[in-house]
Motif scaffolding. Structure first.
Motif, PDB file in Angstrom:
ATOM      1  N   ILE A  76      49.852  33.864  45.862  1.00  0.00           N
ATOM      2  CA  ILE A  76      51.165  33.362  45.443  1.00  0.00           C
ATOM      3  C   ILE A  76      51.096  33.228  43.926  1.00  0.00           C
ATOM      4  N   PRO A  77      51.788  34.070  43.173  1.00  0.00           N
ATOM      5  CA  PRO A  77      51.602  34.076  41.718  1.00  0.00           C
ATOM      6  C   PRO A  77      51.869  32.722  41.067  1.00  0.00           C
ATOM      7  N   GLU A  78      52.837  31.970  41.596  1.00  0.00           N
ATOM      8  CA  GLU A  78      53.222  30.714  40.955  1.00  0.00           C
ATOM      9  C   GLU A  78      52.165  29.623  41.123  1.00  0.00           C
ATOM     10  N   THR A  79      51.360  29.702  42.180  1.00  0.00           N
ATOM     11  CA  THR A  79      50.389  28.637  42.457  1.00  0.00           C
ATOM     12  C   THR A  79      48.943  29.085  42.361  1.00  0.00           C
ATOM     13  N   TYR A  88      41.377  39.251  43.314  1.00  0.00           N
ATOM     14  CA  TYR A  88      42.030  38.611  42.167  1.00  0.00           C
ATOM     15  C   TYR A  88      40.954  38.044  41.249  1.00  0.00           C
ATOM     16  N   ALA A  89      40.947  38.522  40.015  1.00  0.00           N
ATOM     17  CA  ALA A  89      39.890  38.167  39.072  1.00  0.00           C
ATOM     18  C   ALA A  89      40.253  36.929  38.266  1.00  0.00           C
ATOM     19  N   ARG A 108      58.668  41.417  41.164  1.00  0.00           N
ATOM     20  CA  ARG A 108      58.214  40.171  41.785  1.00  0.00           C
ATOM     21  C   ARG A 108      56.996  40.396  42.668  1.00  0.00           C
ATOM     22  N   VAL A 109      56.780  41.659  43.090  1.00  0.00           N
ATOM     23  CA  VAL A 109      55.689  41.980  44.006  1.00  0.00           C
ATOM     24  C   VAL A 109      54.402  42.308  43.268  1.00  0.00           C
ATOM     25  N   GLY A 134      46.325  42.696  44.253  1.00  0.00           N
ATOM     26  CA  GLY A 134      45.093  42.314  43.578  1.00  0.00           C
ATOM     27  C   GLY A 134      44.895  43.030  42.255  1.00  0.00           C
ATOM     28  N   ASP A 135      44.147  42.390  41.358  1.00  0.00           N
ATOM     29  CA  ASP A 135      43.724  43.084  40.142  1.00  0.00           C
ATOM     30  C   ASP A 135      42.919  44.321  40.520  1.00  0.00           C
TER      31      ASP A 135
END
Length: 384
Positions: A118-121, A291-292, A333-334, A339-340
């Motif tokens: 979740i990008p925001e959290t 996700y790094a 938004r996606v 993942g990085d």
């Protein structure tokens, strides 16, 4: 790490799903076009019908039917007139159900994996269980094909377990028209057929999950899985035998499955190389979102490529998007949900996480990647 010369798999060479021509996301738009719903155009070569039923069997891969003809004689009899289509990436339930219901690839609807950030959290979200909860409408804002068909006057329904009546995944992927909760497989087949008979122009969707559960628990090379497949076969025949005139039944699936032996599982939680610089490990064993930590994405990509690049397609976010893994377009938004680093298995291997994912790590049958046994799903037709 390897000291010898090795050849990395090129992400651009991965067999990306056939979005826009022969993917799950093309099925309902084609059927809606045949029903005259405005705004839809057919891409699959399917003859229109006034009454249409989609029967989705969780875990029913095309290659798995081919490998077990004696356990699925009815489905096997339909295969000469059917065709395999691709599930989408990753080939996992939440992603595929959203692709079916919205008619959009994952890069548009946004359910881009089993678990994603979740990008925001900065927390991982399980999109099947919708945990932790986020606003469904904000997460997936597009209308479903069912909603648009209902507005166009098509009698639209979903026949599934009562447990799924109001889940967030149902809301974002399968809502529209009438939800008909039925507990047993027999009740679902009978109610779906009755819905078609009761309406002049109809679209109904029904679903079974038991085959997927058997595969995860026992593996697809097990008597338990094959016995469940035989039940699925009988249910498909039961529904087909009740089709009214001017109707069409389409049997399909959300993904296939592959058994991965214990010796071919790499434990991320015990591997210092793979875990270095990683803030979150998302996805699932055969299709990982990595996700790094800030500033570490390049190093994480380099290590994952060196350690796994002969067995998995390892891509940066940008490479995976450019290669079309998530579709021809990815909404802004996606993008940060991907993942990085994205790693998709080519060989019989899985990246498990025994401490953070104890239940998933014990599953025998897995899915998620782009190999034929996981990616190809049936599109089998019966006309009433």
């Amino acid at each position: 790490m390897h000291d010898d010369v090795y050849e990395l798999l090129d992400p651009a060479d991965a067999p990306a799903p056939r979005y826009g021509s022969a993917a799950l996301s093309d099925l309902l738009p084609t059927l809606a076009a045949g029903l005259g719903v405005p705004g839809f155009h057919g891409t699959l070569p399917l003859e229109p019908a006034d009454r249409v039923c989609v029967f989705l069997v969780d875990g029913l891969g095309w290659e798995l039917i081919r490998a077990n003809p004696d356990w699925a004689p009815f489905l096997t009899s339909l295969m000469p007139g059917g065709t395999p289509i691709t599930a989408g990436f990753p080939s996992t339930t939440a992603t595929s159900l959203a692709s079916v219901g919205t008619g959009l690839p994952p890069g548009r609807h946004g359910l881009a994996g089993y678990t994603v950030a979740i990008p925001e959290t900065g927390r991982l979200m399980n999109q099947l269980r919708w945990n932790p909860p986020v606003d469904p409408q904000a997460w997936q804002p597009y209308p479903t094909v069912f909603e648009q068909a209902h507005l166009a006057g098509i009698a639209t329904a979903q026949v599934s377990s009562p447990l799924f009546a109001s889940t967030p995944l149902t809301r974002v992927a399968l809502s529209g028209g009438t939800f008909l909760g039925r507990t047993t497989a027999e009740e679902r087949m009978d109610r779906a057929a009755a819905w078609l008979a009761e309406h002049d122009r109809a679209l109904v969707y029904t679903y079974l999950s038991e085959l997927d559960a058997a595969g995860h628990r026992f593996g697809v090379d097990s008597d338990e899985w094959r016995l469940t497949l035989s039940t699925v076969d009988r249910m498909a025949r039961r529904l087909a035998d009740q089709l009214p005139p001017r109707s069409a039944l389409y049997v399909t699936a959300d993904h296939g499955m592959i058994d991965i032996a214990p010796e071919n599982r790499i434990d991320f939680d015990e591997d210092w190389e793979l875990s270095a610089g990683v803030a979150l490990l998302g996805g699932e064993g055969r299709a990982r979102h990595v996700y790094a930590h800030p500033g570490a994405a390049g190093d994480v990509y380099a290590v994952w490529s060196e350690v796994l690049g002969e067995q998995m397609w390892v891509a940066t976010r940008e490479q995976a998007v450019a290669a079309g893994w998530f579709g021809p377009e990815v909404d802004e938004r996606v993008l940060p949900r991907i993942g990085d680093v994205v790693a998709a298995a080519r060989d019989d291997v899985a990246i498990i996480a025994t401490r953070s994912e104890p239940g998933e790590s014990q599953m025998i049958g897995l899915h998620g990647s782009m190999t034929p046994v996981e990616q190809l799903v049936p599109l089998l037709e019966v006309r009433g």
